[in-house]
Each structure stands twice: as C-alpha cells, then as structure tokens.
Design an enzyme around this catalytic site. Structure first.
Site, short mmCIF file in Angstrom:
data_model
loop_
_atom_site.label_atom_id
_atom_site.label_comp_id
_atom_site.label_asym_id
_atom_site.label_seq_id
_atom_site.Cartn_x
_atom_site.Cartn_y
_atom_site.Cartn_z
N GLU A 870 -11.46 -51.14 24.55
CA GLU A 870 -12.13 -52.41 24.24
C GLU A 870 -11.44 -53.62 24.87
OE1 GLU A 870 -14.91 -50.95 22.74
OE2 GLU A 870 -13.35 -49.52 22.35
N LEU A 871 -10.11 -53.59 24.95
CA LEU A 871 -9.36 -54.79 25.33
C LEU A 871 -9.87 -55.44 26.61
CD1 LEU A 871 -7.03 -56.81 24.96
CD2 LEU A 871 -5.63 -55.26 26.35
#
Length: 909
Positions: A870-871
């Site tokens: 996700e980052l």
C-alpha cells in the site's frame, strides 16, 4: 474456413481456421500455446505479442486471413523453455520483472524482437520500443524490465556471462532480505504457468461457456426477461435468471460497524427487482462456445422501467433523490472524529493562520492486464468448487454461500495464478455467477470478461469529496483540523463503512494535530460499485491533507518540506485516531530527502523556460498493515516424506509476492537446519485444503500471516530437534511417532477498532511510512505535465525480499502518476478501454525512479517486517500535484490533472 500453412517456433503447421479468428486465439485454442496471453483483446496491452516474419505484432488483433502462407511465427514457447532459457528470461527472473507475470511473455517476446535487430540498445531505445509496441505493465513501474533487457543484451554481446544472470544465495545464509527470485518466476517468464483463461481452456469437454446479459442503464426497475430467441441460437444450453438461483440471490457486504443503516444484503447475484448500476448481470447464457454464448446474450430481451440515475455523491444526497435501495437511506453510514479540544475557538483565534480547501479524488480504475476470469464445477466430493482471481478465498466463501443456497462446507474457493488485481478482487465479482451456472446445469462453467466488461462491471476506487481546514501558529505549528468527507461508494455497501473510516485514520495522518473534529459519510450512488484499491482510502485522504499542507506553507511563507518536518510524528505525537506510532522514521526520511529536494529545486529553477516550467513537490504517506482491530491468521508448516517442507497458507498472490514472502519468512528459521530455500514449498490458496490466512489486502499478509508462518516453523523446528544436537529426518520423526505438521496462529492483540462516535482507536499495530518527491515539467502552452523524476524514501521495517519490495515501490509510483494525471472511470463508455481510461504506458513513467530505505524494526512484525504494497500509492500523486503548483502556480483540486484542466487554470478560467 480457410487452410493455413505456416511455421510456429520452427515447426510447420498446416491447419484449417476461421479466417476472422485472431492469431492469438488460434495459437492458444487450436495449438495449445497458452504462453501467449490475451489481455485487453484490443491491441492496447501487448500481452499477446508474438514475432511474425521478424516483426513484433499484437496477435489478438491480427486476423488469420492476414497471416501469409509460409509465415514464420515465434511465441514465448519458442524463445526459451525451462532448462533452456533465453538470456531475456533469465534476466527477467533475476531483476524481478515477473511480478504478477501475466504481461511477462508479451514483454519478453517484444524485447527479443528488439534485440534481434539491435543488440546494443540504449535504455531509451528499449523504452521507445515498448511504447511503440504498446507493451503495458501495471505491476513493475517498468524499471526492472528495462534493466533486464539491458543485461540480456550484454550477454548476447558477450560482455556478460550467462551465469552472471543467476542468483546464488550464499550457503547457510538466510534468504530474508535477499534478492532471491520468486519461485513462480520460471513459469511466468516461460509462459508455462497457467492463469485463469489458460485453465479454462483445459476444462473437460462438457464445460459450458458463459456470457452475461447486462444492464445498459444505470438505474431501473426490472419488469421482465424474455430469453425465447436466445434459446434458439446455435450451441445454447440454457439461459439462467434469478429464478435459477437457489439461495438468497444476494452477496453479503459484511457490515463492519453496527451504526450502518443497511443490512449488507444489497447486491444481487442476478438482478431480480432492480438494476442498480450499468453492467449489472441480469441473465447468464450457457453455451458450447464463448462466441455462441455472447451471440445469444444479445438476443435476450429485458424490459426495464428506467429510473433517475445518481452518478455522484452530491446527486444522491440531494433532497429530491429517491432511495436507491428502498428502505435504506442513500447516506447509510456516518462517522465522527473527535480528538482534543473543540476546534471552533482555535479557528476563530486571530493569532492563528488558517487555510481551507475542497478536494475530489476520482473513480480510479484498477486496469489489470488480465481481465476477470473464473470457472466452477461440482467436485467428486460433492462440493461446489469455484476457481477465480479471488484474493480472499475464505472471505468470499462466506460472502457468497448463502446467496447460492449452500452451507459453507458445501463450497470451496480456489485462487488461480492470476494477473494483478490491485484490490478489486477483495470483493467477489464473478464467483457467484459461475457458481450459479455450475449448480443449475450440473456441468463445469467458465466465464471470461472482455476488457469492456472488466472496466464496466468490476469495482473501482471510490471517490471522496473532502472539505478540509488547518489552523496553525504563525511559526507553523499545527493546532487544529476540521474535516468533512463524503464517500461515493456506488450501489453496493460491501466495505463502504470501513472505507469511510479510512478518512478518519488518514486525513491529516503523519502530523501531530492535537485538536480535530471531522464528519464522514458513505453514500450510495448508481455509478460503478466501490471496491478495494491499493492503499484503500489513503490516496483520497492524503490528496486533501498533503495538498493543504503545501497551501498552508505558501500562506506561512515556509518551505513545504520544513513545514512537514516541524509537524511530523515524533515521540509524544499521536495519530488522528489517538494512537501512539510504533516507530518514528518520518524525520529521518525527510532528512534523507532534504538535500535531494534542495538540489531538485535549484535544477528546476535553472532549467525552466518561458514555456516549459519545472517544479518540485513533496508529500508524506502512511498506511496500516492489517484489517482493523485484532486481525489474525493461521499457517501450517509440514515436513514432507522427501525431507522438503511445505508452508500451507491461503496467502493469495496477485503480484505482490506471496510465494517469495512465504519462502523467505519460513527460511529465516529453517535455514538454521541447513535447509536451502528451494526445499521450501508454498501452496495455492484453496479453502478445502489450506488454513484461513485471511485476504491479501491492506498490506496485512507479510505481517499477520508472516507471524503465523514464523510460529508454525518455530514449532516444527522445536519438534525436530534431537536431544544430542541436530535435527530429525521425516523417517526419524515418524519412527518417534511425532507429528510432521504444526500449526501457527497469530493475532494482532492490542489492536482496537476505531469508535464511530469519536474515531479514536488503535486500528493497526504496524504501519508503513514514506516521503515522496516528484520533479515535473509543465508546458504552459498546452497544460501537459511530464513527470521527470520521482524519489521515494520509505520505511517498511525489515525488508523480507529486496526484489519484491523494490517492485512494489516502482509499481506504486507508476500508478500514482496515472492517478495524478490521467486515470479515470467517470464516463462509463469513454473510459471502457485502457487507452480511454488513461493507462500510463512506459513513456509516461520516468526511468529515473529512486528508492531510499530506512529499516526500523517493527515490534509486532515478523523479524521486524512491515508490509509494503500500500505504501507507494498512499500519496505520490499529491507530490506531483504539488510539483505542478510549484512549477506554474496552478493548484489542481479535482483529479486527474489532465492538460485541459491545467491550461484552463493557467488561463484563469
């Protein structure tokens, strides 16, 4: 029909074909060469690339009547096979070029076409080639693909030995943190790994092919269905409607919070009373071929009473809007954020500097290269088996079983090898449809979406409409935030309340803001239903707060980086939800970025011209690892009769690297017994055979399932220990009457759901942190923005596999570029193709993507690891938008920042 004599991979073929059939379909269907993949089917993705008479072509749009007699065709199977790899295939593996791997055969064939002509290309030559031939990748950000071509060219020129392209882990060393290639890489680069459509072609002869009768309007009452003409069409077995569904005919949305005003049972498997969105499935045609099924589907007549369609949250919230789901208000979930003191007095304080903005992040399409595909059949054990691109097999089992009229133990879900999903498959899409067909007909049932269906009938990122305010002291210390957000979640409620809570968790995240008041709501509309998308809820949230930070910096006369540095998390800070961060890497990440940022600003100033304005922008991004609250997982570690090991999980892999994550995590313990990584096997998820490891979303698997793998391996190794030293073999374990399989369970104990009345809680134990920098050029005569360079300084804890982590970072940055500048699914017709929806090809993504890592061990991560997926898509898009503002003074608040929007603002419109 026509006869064709041509050569495929050096072998003469003399076959009878339909002249209008595509070369791709003939290669795959009549010749069984399924290494050639069909993605978009429109010549826009390059997955079907082959070489014909020395030229790279897209075989999905090449009709057989255009293939000359005697033509020479080369497919991935002719490039190289397991045990006899071409340097391109070896380089693809060692550089991590095959993530989901669906596009890999097409890229490798295309690259061979280049190297056959030019063995000494520049990086720009390679990029130009892939752009020209429309080779599209959604996973990698293209950097490792160019790296692979450059190294393969060195081998072909004799400047590098083939063995230098092989990864060798030093004997006795753990694979944790290494660049060990994925176990599935060999199958992906040789085209021998079967994806859903490949498996569908290998079903028994009695398998039925399905086509959907779909709504061509966005909102209507369903008055009747007439299938009489369709049933007379060639090859048609049956036409199924809601009357053929034995269960509730609903998919449950699994309500997360009890204050939700809906019951979650709002998505029909087949429409029975209403159409809620364009593309809704009304009937299923079952036939002997896909072509016959689709032709018959066009003959089904549907009687509809068209209703007003509300295609945005403001429309559905209007006073005169009717309820889309009668009995449930269109605003069906609301949440509040209450932290610290009342904010109104702070905003009215004349000593405060305040700033406010309205922001909209669009309905982003996932655009995997592989369209949705699945099949179902009745197993010999009496269970209904459904194979699909599910990234949550146990989750989906419980979401669809009641709708099909089955108990959970009568159904099994299996995750096929799959092209990337980027989250849309967190929701079931076709699973229930193929299940209905298999149950109703008693025969295997196969369904493959074309790309228009992929775009129009799978979930999209839900748009957020956000109003946001900051109050800060004159020296830049944030004191208060007020937020109001509306989530356009489409017609179906699944996970909508949870998504709305993401606004609570991530609007303003990264900064110590002591006083916050906020209100969020989920809105039912008739546009595409909202599903999970990578970084779920945070790109919307950070678009508002990271844009507003730049606006505040401008008003204060401060540098945007220094304003962030002043306010970012440090010991004593708390998140918007009142949680104490578990680590504090943001100051260090900004320190690493600062010299590059200053150099980039000087470069931009120096290189700007009267018409080409250069700018630099930054943003912070944060995301949690897990499902909210005490998320849990299970894994089994087993010693096999041949003294290899199998790690049993349902860790679904949609390109992020479940295979390599599993192997490297287990190897950290097993290598102490002298076990090499190649003796560790992983499992393809199957609810009938595998433990419940939960869904592959929210960057949870490496943390939650990784911990479960760690526990299972620890238990197994402990059991194998000999009293005098050393470890037992399988036969010795059996002789000692000891089990050879051990289970590991782990739960995020101490995590706590956010309260809907206050938003306060501890939703995740582990987070990921990043700082993004974008360098852009804006042509002020056209409004076009070009991203020249991007830098991501990130902390994802201990890196488990360097290739996988790098690939996730590069791929997320590329998707961030698309989100910022081009991608959209607002127009249901115009945006129904990859090109129409703004897919970022290789020349849109800069070759210069720099990654910087800090590894702060996470107390609750396995061996200190966090997740990663996700980052890189939390806020790269905002750094681009901030860079546009820095370049030319234009602030885009409604994405995407297409040239016409930028130009209109430049012209003061």
């Amino acid at each position: 029909m026509i006869q064709k004599r041509f050569f495929v991979n050096g072998v003469e073929r003399n076959i009878v074909v339909d002249g209008d059939a595509s070369l791709a379909d003939v290669l795959r269907g009549q010749m069984g060469l399924t290494g050639t993949k069909v993605g978009c089917g429109e010549g826009q993705c390059g997955a079907c690339s082959v070489i014909m008479n020395g030229k790279v072509i897209r075989s999905c749009v090449t009709k057989m009547k255009r293939v000359d007699d005697g033509a020479k065709v080369e497919t991935i199977e002719g490039v190289g096979q397991p045990g006899n790899l071409h340097p391109l295939q070896q380089a693809w593996m060692v550089h991590g070029g095959a993530q989901c791997g669906f596009c890999s055969p097409g890229f490798i064939v295309s690259a061979k076409g280049l190297l056959d002509q030019n063995q000494n290309p520049s990086r720009e030559d390679v990029r130009d080639w892939f752009q020209k031939h429309r080779n599209a990748c959604r996973c990698t950000g293209y950097v490792p693909l160019v790296d692979a071509v450059m190294d393969a060219a060195k081998v072909l020129r004799g400047e590098m030995k083939p063995e230098e392209l092989e990864f060798k882990l030093p004997e006795g060393q753990s694979a944790l943190g290494s660049s060990l290639p994925r176990p599935t890489a060999l199958g992906k680069v040789t085209g021998t790994l079967d994806y859903g459509a490949d498996l569908g072609m290998k079903l028994p002869d009695n398998a039925l092919h399905l086509a959907l009768v779909q709504a061509q309007v966005s909102h209507a009452n369903l008055k009747g269905i007439d299938a009489s003409e369709a049933l007379k069409m060639p090859g048609v077995h049956s036409v199924l409607t809601h009357k053929d569904v034995k269960g509730k005919n609903r998919i449950t949305g699994l309500i997360t919070f009890p204050t939700n005003k809906g019951d979650g049972w709002d998505r029909p498997i087949l429409c029975d009373e209403k159409v809620f969105q364009y593309g809704d499935a009304i009937a299923i045609v079952c036939a002997d071929t896909e072509a016959n099924a689709r032709a018959a589907a066009d003959k089904v007549k549907v009687d509809l009473e068209v209703l007003p369609a509300y295609l945005s949250a403001p429309e559905a919230m209007a006073e005169d809007a009717i309820e889309i789901h009668p009995g449930t208000p269109n605003v069906y979930y609301e949440t509040q954020l209450v932290k610290g003191e009342e904010t109104a007095p702070i905003f009215s304080d004349s000593n405060m500097v305040t700033v406010e903005g309205d922001f909209y992040l669009q309905r982003q399409p996932h655009m995997p290269i592989e369209p949705d595909v699945g099949f179902a059949y009745m197993g010999d054990d009496g269970k209904l088996y459904i194979h699909s691109k599910s990234i949550g097999v146990h989750l989906h089992l419980y979401m669809i079983a009641p709708g099909l009229g089955l108990e959970a133990d009568q159904l099994a879900l299996v995750a096929n090898p799959m092209g990337g999903t980027f989250g849309y498959k967190f929701s079931p899409t076709m699973e229930a449809l193929v299940g209905v067909a298999a149950l109703a007909t008693g025969r295997p049932a196969f369904l493959r979406y074309n790309y228009k269906q992929q775009q129009q009938y799978t979930g999209k990122r839900s748009p957020f409409w956000i109003n946001l305010k900051f109050a800060a002291t004159k020296d830049g210390e944030l004191k208060a935030m007020e937020s109001d957000w509306s989530v356009d979640h489409g017609p179906y409620s699944e996970f909508g309340d949870l998504l709305t809570m993401r606004g609570t968790q991530f609007i303003g995240a990264g900064y110590n803001i002591p006083n916050i008041r906020g209100n969020g709501r989920t809105v039912c509309t008739n546009h595409a239903w909202g599903s999970a998308f990578r970084s779920y809820g945070s790109p919307q949230s950070f678009f508002s707060s990271e844009s507003l930070m730049d606006m505040l910096a401008e008003k204060l006369g401060m540098d945007p980086l220094e304003l962030r540095y002043k306010n970012c998390y440090r010991p004593g800070s708390t998140t918007p939800t009142g949680q104490d961060p578990e680590v504090f890497p943001l100051p260090d990440l900004l320190d690493k970025l600062r010299p590059k940022y200053q150099a980039a600003k000087e470069k931009a100033k120096k290189e700007s011209t009267d018409t080409l304005k250069k700018g630099v922008g930054i943003s912070l991004g944060i995301y949690g690892c897990g499902l909210d609250g005490p998320d849990s997982s299970e894994a089994w570690a087993e010693l096999n009769p041949d003294d290899t090991f199998t790690i049993h999980t349902s860790w679904q892999d949609h390109g992020q690297g479940a295979d390599i994550g599993c192997v490297c995590t287990a190897h950290e313990i097993l290598h102490k017994m002298g076990v090499p990584p190649e003796k560790i096997n992983f499992t393809w998820p199957n609810t009938a055979k595998c433990p419940n490891s939960g869904p592959s979303g929210g960057s949870r698997q490496q943390v939650v399932t990784g911990n479960a793998i760690r526990v299972a391996c620890e238990e197994l190794v402990k059991a194998m220990e000999k009293p005098g030293g050393g470890f037992m073999t399988y036969s010795e374990m059996k002789a000692a009457d000891k089990p050879t399989k051990y289970e590991g369970k782990w739960s995020a104990a101490g995590a706590k759901d956010c309260d809907t009345a206050t938003g306060q809680g501890k939703p995740f134990l582990v987070y990921m942190y990043g700082a993004f920098m974008s360098e852009v050029t804006v042509d002020i005569t056209t409004g076009e923005t070009k991203v020249d360079r991007m830098t991501l300084a990130g902390d994802v804890g201990k890196i488990v596999n360097k290739l996988a982590v790098d690939g996730q970072m590069w791929g997320g940055l590329a998707q961030g570029i698309g989100l910022a500048l081009s991608e959209d699914f607002e127009d249901i017709q115009k945006h129904a193709s990859m090109v129409g929806a703004g897919f970022p090809y290789i020349k849109t993504v800069p070759d210069d993507l720099e990654l910087i890592y800090i590894e702060s061990p996470r107390p609750d991560g396995p061996y200190g690891a966090a997740g990663v997926g996700e980052l890189p898509l939390t806020s790269p898009h905002v750094s681009i938008i901030n860079a546009i503002s820095n370049a030319c003074g234009v602030r885009i608040t409604h994405l995407p920042a297409r040239p016409e929007k930028v130009l209109a603002k430049l012209q003061g419109k």
